[in-house]
Design a protein around this motif. Structure first.
Motif, PDB file in Angstrom:
ATOM      1  N   ALA A   3      -9.540   2.401   6.188  1.00  0.00           N
ATOM      2  CA  ALA A   3      -9.866   2.962   4.873  1.00  0.00           C
ATOM      3  C   ALA A   3      -9.305   2.089   3.758  1.00  0.00           C
ATOM      4  O   ALA A   3      -9.939   1.906   2.728  1.00  0.00           O
ATOM      5  N   ALA A   4      -8.114   1.533   3.966  1.00  0.00           N
ATOM      6  CA  ALA A   4      -7.510   0.679   2.933  1.00  0.00           C
ATOM      7  C   ALA A   4      -8.329  -0.588   2.746  1.00  0.00           C
ATOM      8  O   ALA A   4      -8.508  -1.066   1.632  1.00  0.00           O
ATOM      9  N   TRP A   5      -8.828  -1.147   3.832  1.00  0.00           N
ATOM     10  CA  TRP A   5      -9.637  -2.361   3.742  1.00  0.00           C
ATOM     11  C   TRP A   5     -10.950  -2.054   3.047  1.00  0.00           C
ATOM     12  O   TRP A   5     -11.449  -2.841   2.263  1.00  0.00           O
ATOM     13  N   GLY A   6     -11.525  -0.889   3.300  1.00  0.00           N
ATOM     14  CA  GLY A   6     -12.789  -0.503   2.676  1.00  0.00           C
ATOM     15  C   GLY A   6     -12.678  -0.342   1.176  1.00  0.00           C
ATOM     16  O   GLY A   6     -13.615  -0.633   0.436  1.00  0.00           O
ATOM     17  N   LYS A   7     -11.517   0.116   0.677  1.00  0.00           N
ATOM     18  CA  LYS A   7     -11.312   0.251  -0.765  1.00  0.00           C
ATOM     19  C   LYS A   7     -11.278  -1.111  -1.446  1.00  0.00           C
ATOM     20  O   LYS A   7     -11.602  -1.231  -2.617  1.00  0.00           O
ATOM     21  N   CYS A   8     -10.858  -2.119  -0.701  1.00  0.00           N
ATOM     22  CA  CYS A   8     -10.687  -3.451  -1.271  1.00  0.00           C
ATOM     23  C   CYS A   8     -11.908  -4.344  -1.083  1.00  0.00           C
ATOM     24  O   CYS A   8     -11.877  -5.505  -1.468  1.00  0.00           O
ATOM     25  N   TYR A   9     -12.956  -3.854  -0.479  1.00  0.00           N
ATOM     26  CA  TYR A   9     -14.131  -4.683  -0.229  1.00  0.00           C
ATOM     27  C   TYR A   9     -15.292  -4.188  -1.074  1.00  0.00           C
ATOM     28  O   TYR A   9     -15.862  -3.125  -0.821  1.00  0.00           O
ATOM     29  N   ASP A  10     -15.626  -4.952  -2.104  1.00  0.00           N
ATOM     30  CA  ASP A  10     -16.731  -4.628  -3.002  1.00  0.00           C
ATOM     31  C   ASP A  10     -17.348  -5.942  -3.486  1.00  0.00           C
ATOM     32  O   ASP A  10     -17.143  -6.351  -4.616  1.00  0.00           O
ATOM     33  N   PRO A  11     -18.082  -6.665  -2.629  1.00  0.00           N
ATOM     34  CA  PRO A  11     -18.604  -7.977  -3.024  1.00  0.00           C
ATOM     35  C   PRO A  11     -19.658  -7.914  -4.130  1.00  0.00           C
ATOM     36  O   PRO A  11     -19.884  -8.901  -4.819  1.00  0.00           O
ATOM     37  N   SER A  12     -20.274  -6.764  -4.348  1.00  0.00           N
ATOM     38  CA  SER A  12     -21.287  -6.663  -5.395  1.00  0.00           C
ATOM     39  C   SER A  12     -20.661  -6.408  -6.765  1.00  0.00           C
ATOM     40  O   SER A  12     -21.299  -6.636  -7.789  1.00  0.00           O
ATOM     41  N   GLY A  13     -19.433  -5.904  -6.799  1.00  0.00           N
ATOM     42  CA  GLY A  13     -18.775  -5.597  -8.059  1.00  0.00           C
ATOM     43  C   GLY A  13     -19.178  -4.258  -8.643  1.00  0.00           C
ATOM     44  O   GLY A  13     -18.892  -3.984  -9.814  1.00  0.00           O
ATOM     45  N   ARG A  58       4.192   0.425   0.504  1.00  0.00           N
ATOM     46  CA  ARG A  58       5.274   1.325   0.120  1.00  0.00           C
ATOM     47  C   ARG A  58       4.819   2.363  -0.905  1.00  0.00           C
ATOM     48  O   ARG A  58       5.115   3.545  -0.766  1.00  0.00           O
ATOM     49  N   THR A  59       4.113   1.920  -1.942  1.00  0.00           N
ATOM     50  CA  THR A  59       3.750   2.848  -3.020  1.00  0.00           C
ATOM     51  C   THR A  59       2.303   3.325  -2.948  1.00  0.00           C
ATOM     52  O   THR A  59       1.959   4.317  -3.575  1.00  0.00           O
ATOM     53  N   GLY A  60       1.462   2.598  -2.248  1.00  0.00           N
ATOM     54  CA  GLY A  60       0.056   2.977  -2.154  1.00  0.00           C
ATOM     55  C   GLY A  60      -0.775   2.526  -3.339  1.00  0.00           C
ATOM     56  O   GLY A  60      -1.959   2.836  -3.414  1.00  0.00           O
ATOM     57  N   THR A  61      -0.158   1.810  -4.272  1.00  0.00           N
ATOM     58  CA  THR A  61      -0.891   1.330  -5.448  1.00  0.00           C
ATOM     59  C   THR A  61      -1.561  -0.003  -5.134  1.00  0.00           C
ATOM     60  O   THR A  61      -1.059  -0.784  -4.335  1.00  0.00           O
ATOM     61  N   PRO A  62      -2.689  -0.291  -5.764  1.00  0.00           N
ATOM     62  CA  PRO A  62      -3.364  -1.559  -5.500  1.00  0.00           C
ATOM     63  C   PRO A  62      -2.680  -2.720  -6.222  1.00  0.00           C
ATOM     64  O   PRO A  62      -2.157  -2.570  -7.326  1.00  0.00           O
ATOM     65  N   ARG A  63      -2.677  -3.874  -5.567  1.00  0.00           N
ATOM     66  CA  ARG A  63      -2.181  -5.110  -6.167  1.00  0.00           C
ATOM     67  C   ARG A  63      -3.370  -6.044  -6.282  1.00  0.00           C
ATOM     68  O   ARG A  63      -4.150  -6.190  -5.345  1.00  0.00           O
ATOM     69  N   VAL A  64      -3.510  -6.679  -7.437  1.00  0.00           N
ATOM     70  CA  VAL A  64      -4.706  -7.459  -7.730  1.00  0.00           C
ATOM     71  C   VAL A  64      -4.320  -8.880  -8.122  1.00  0.00           C
ATOM     72  O   VAL A  64      -3.342  -9.099  -8.825  1.00  0.00           O
ATOM     73  N   ALA A  65      -5.101  -9.845  -7.635  1.00  0.00           N
ATOM     74  CA  ALA A  65      -4.981 -11.239  -8.063  1.00  0.00           C
ATOM     75  C   ALA A  65      -6.373 -11.691  -8.489  1.00  0.00           C
ATOM     76  O   ALA A  65      -7.350 -11.527  -7.744  1.00  0.00           O
ATOM     77  N   TYR A  66      -6.479 -12.247  -9.690  1.00  0.00           N
ATOM     78  CA  TYR A  66      -7.774 -12.673 -10.205  1.00  0.00           C
ATOM     79  C   TYR A  66      -8.120 -14.062  -9.693  1.00  0.00           C
ATOM     80  O   TYR A  66      -7.258 -14.918  -9.530  1.00  0.00           O
ATOM     81  N   LEU A  67      -9.409 -14.270  -9.450  1.00  0.00           N
ATOM     82  CA  LEU A  67      -9.901 -15.536  -8.911  1.00  0.00           C
ATOM     83  C   LEU A  67     -10.822 -16.214  -9.920  1.00  0.00           C
ATOM     84  O   LEU A  67     -11.586 -15.552 -10.627  1.00  0.00           O
TER      85      LEU A  67
END
Length: 127
Positions: A3-13, A58-67
């Motif tokens: 489920a965590a991986w699915g939240k982070c996968y959105d190639p269409s934006g 630990r916190t369940g919050t998303p971490r983001v790095a821009y490309l």
């Protein structure tokens, strides 16, 4: 697929507004600011092309790095003598104790605000 991986996968934006990929699964040709800098490049005003997202365990919050796109990146501007001088003065200010006005040779911690010698003398007076 978790489920965590699915939240982070959105190639269409569609979900986050920009294409989103899980950690370490971004397509080639995209790089973070640090990766560009390691190659002697900078984003050069281009918009964010995609992002990498992962969930903090630990916190369940998303971490983001821009490309950014590597082919649109520009070379890093060289440092001028004025910039080197300004950087040297800024570092001198960080090394100068505001209490004893000495250059102590290291950056004074912001938590104390004074050098170690002044801190030790204050602790001795308080005891």
């Amino acid at each position: 697929m978790s489920a965590a991986w699915g939240k982070c996968y959105d190639p269409s934006g569609a979900l986050y507004g920009v294409p989103t990929y899980p950690w370490k699964l971004a397509p080639t040709g995209l790089a973070t600011r640090r990766q560009l800098r390691a190659r002697g490049l900078r984003p050069g005003g281009q918009p964010v092309a995609a992002q990498i997202m992962r969930t903090n365990r630990r916190t369940g919050t998303p971490r983001v790095a821009y490309l950014y796109r590597e082919e649109l990146a520009l070379p890093v501007r060289p440092m001028t003598s004025r910039k080197w001088g300004a950087l040297a003065l800024a570092m001198l200010a960080r090394r100068t104790c505001p209490k004893c006005r000495l250059d102590v040779g290291y950056c004074i911690p912001r938590s104390h605000g004074i050098c170690g010698l002044c801190l030790a003398t204050e602790e001795q007076r308080a005891a």
